[in-house]
Design an enzyme around this catalytic site. Sequence first.
Site, PDB file in Angstrom:
ATOM      1  N   LEU A 155      37.997   0.821  22.365  1.00 54.29           N
ATOM      2  CA  LEU A 155      39.356   1.293  22.122  1.00 54.29           C
ATOM      3  C   LEU A 155      39.655   2.448  23.073  1.00 54.29           C
ATOM      4  O   LEU A 155      38.766   3.233  23.409  1.00 54.29           O
ATOM      5  CB  LEU A 155      39.510   1.782  20.673  1.00 54.29           C
ATOM      6  N   ASP A 156      40.909   2.555  23.480  1.00 58.15           N
ATOM      7  CA  ASP A 156      41.331   3.713  24.260  1.00 58.15           C
ATOM      8  C   ASP A 156      41.027   4.988  23.486  1.00 58.15           C
ATOM      9  O   ASP A 156      40.968   4.978  22.247  1.00 58.15           O
ATOM     10  CB  ASP A 156      42.835   3.650  24.543  1.00 58.15           C
ATOM     11  N   LYS A 157      40.876   6.080  24.196  1.00 61.49           N
ATOM     12  CA  LYS A 157      40.528   7.359  23.569  1.00 61.49           C
ATOM     13  C   LYS A 157      41.455   7.689  22.399  1.00 61.49           C
ATOM     14  O   LYS A 157      41.002   8.115  21.332  1.00 61.49           O
ATOM     15  CB  LYS A 157      40.583   8.469  24.619  1.00 61.49           C
ATOM     16  N   THR A 191      43.427   5.647  20.676  1.00 64.96           N
ATOM     17  CA  THR A 191      43.608   4.582  19.690  1.00 64.96           C
ATOM     18  C   THR A 191      42.523   4.720  18.633  1.00 64.96           C
ATOM     19  O   THR A 191      41.352   4.918  18.958  1.00 64.96           O
ATOM     20  CB  THR A 191      43.518   3.195  20.353  1.00 64.96           C
TER      21      THR A 191
END
Length: 298
Positions: A137-139, A141
């Site tokens: 996951l993106d930082k 998210t």
Amino acid sequence: MNKFFSIKWEVSDTEAPILLRDLLKQKQISKAALTDIKFHGGALFVNGEESTVRKMLQKGDVVHVCFPPEVRSDSMEAEDLSLDIVYEDEHFLVINKPPGMPTIPSLYQPKGSLAAAVLFYYKKNGIPATFHAVNRLDKDTSGIVLVAKHRFAHSLMSNQQKDKTIKREYVAFVHGNVCGDKGTINSPIGRNPESIIERMVREDGQPSITHYVKLNYNEKCDFSAVRLQLETGRTHQIRVHMASIGHPLLGDDLYGGSESLIKRQALHSEKTMFIHPFTEQVVQLSVPLPLDMKMLWK
């Protein structure tokens, strides 16, 4: 011999006679894994005796595959950080990642990653493994990250990802009133040539499909809550696709969202479903919205 992880099978009458090499292929043990076993401290046993892949197997033979111990990267440091573990067995960890924590360390944020936290957890609990993220996951998210505890588990789950048998659902808050109850965005995604980070919809991009359902609309703050499922897993896919139809995520300043209501993209990986490759049971998990999104939901 220092064995890390092992697995056993008994040869059935429908499988026999069969070469060990062919049985291992059926069990999804790759050539690369066999090379690793042969040269890095693993072993193959048939009925308790060490064997080669050329062994002919008969009904009732017991095959024991011992994988080599894993070596952690010197660049990956363990850090004593809290983990919200949703599910754990000898093969997998499922973690509810908070917003603001990168999945793996980077040049821009070398400390405080989920990988570092997991490595510390392994060290503390005597688990001889390195970090294998099945999904990232993106930082900023939040939500579910599935982590394999060994290479074979990671390989099996990678196959499930290719076969699209791992299901994930996300909740996002997007600007505006999304038209209709549901929809599908089928637009290819590629890099923005003017940025090293940003992606964009472009004709020569990779095929990308996102399905969404509108959950509700907050008229006062002019945003919609949507639930999303991905058929593909492109970088920033949800963020790019929702922005492309005029509904960027709240807080997502990279793709046109405002930070007036929330200071990060309002995106949460809420649910996952997969078939456990060792037990063949269906595993279904969900995690609640984090506080910053929960406050907006009210």
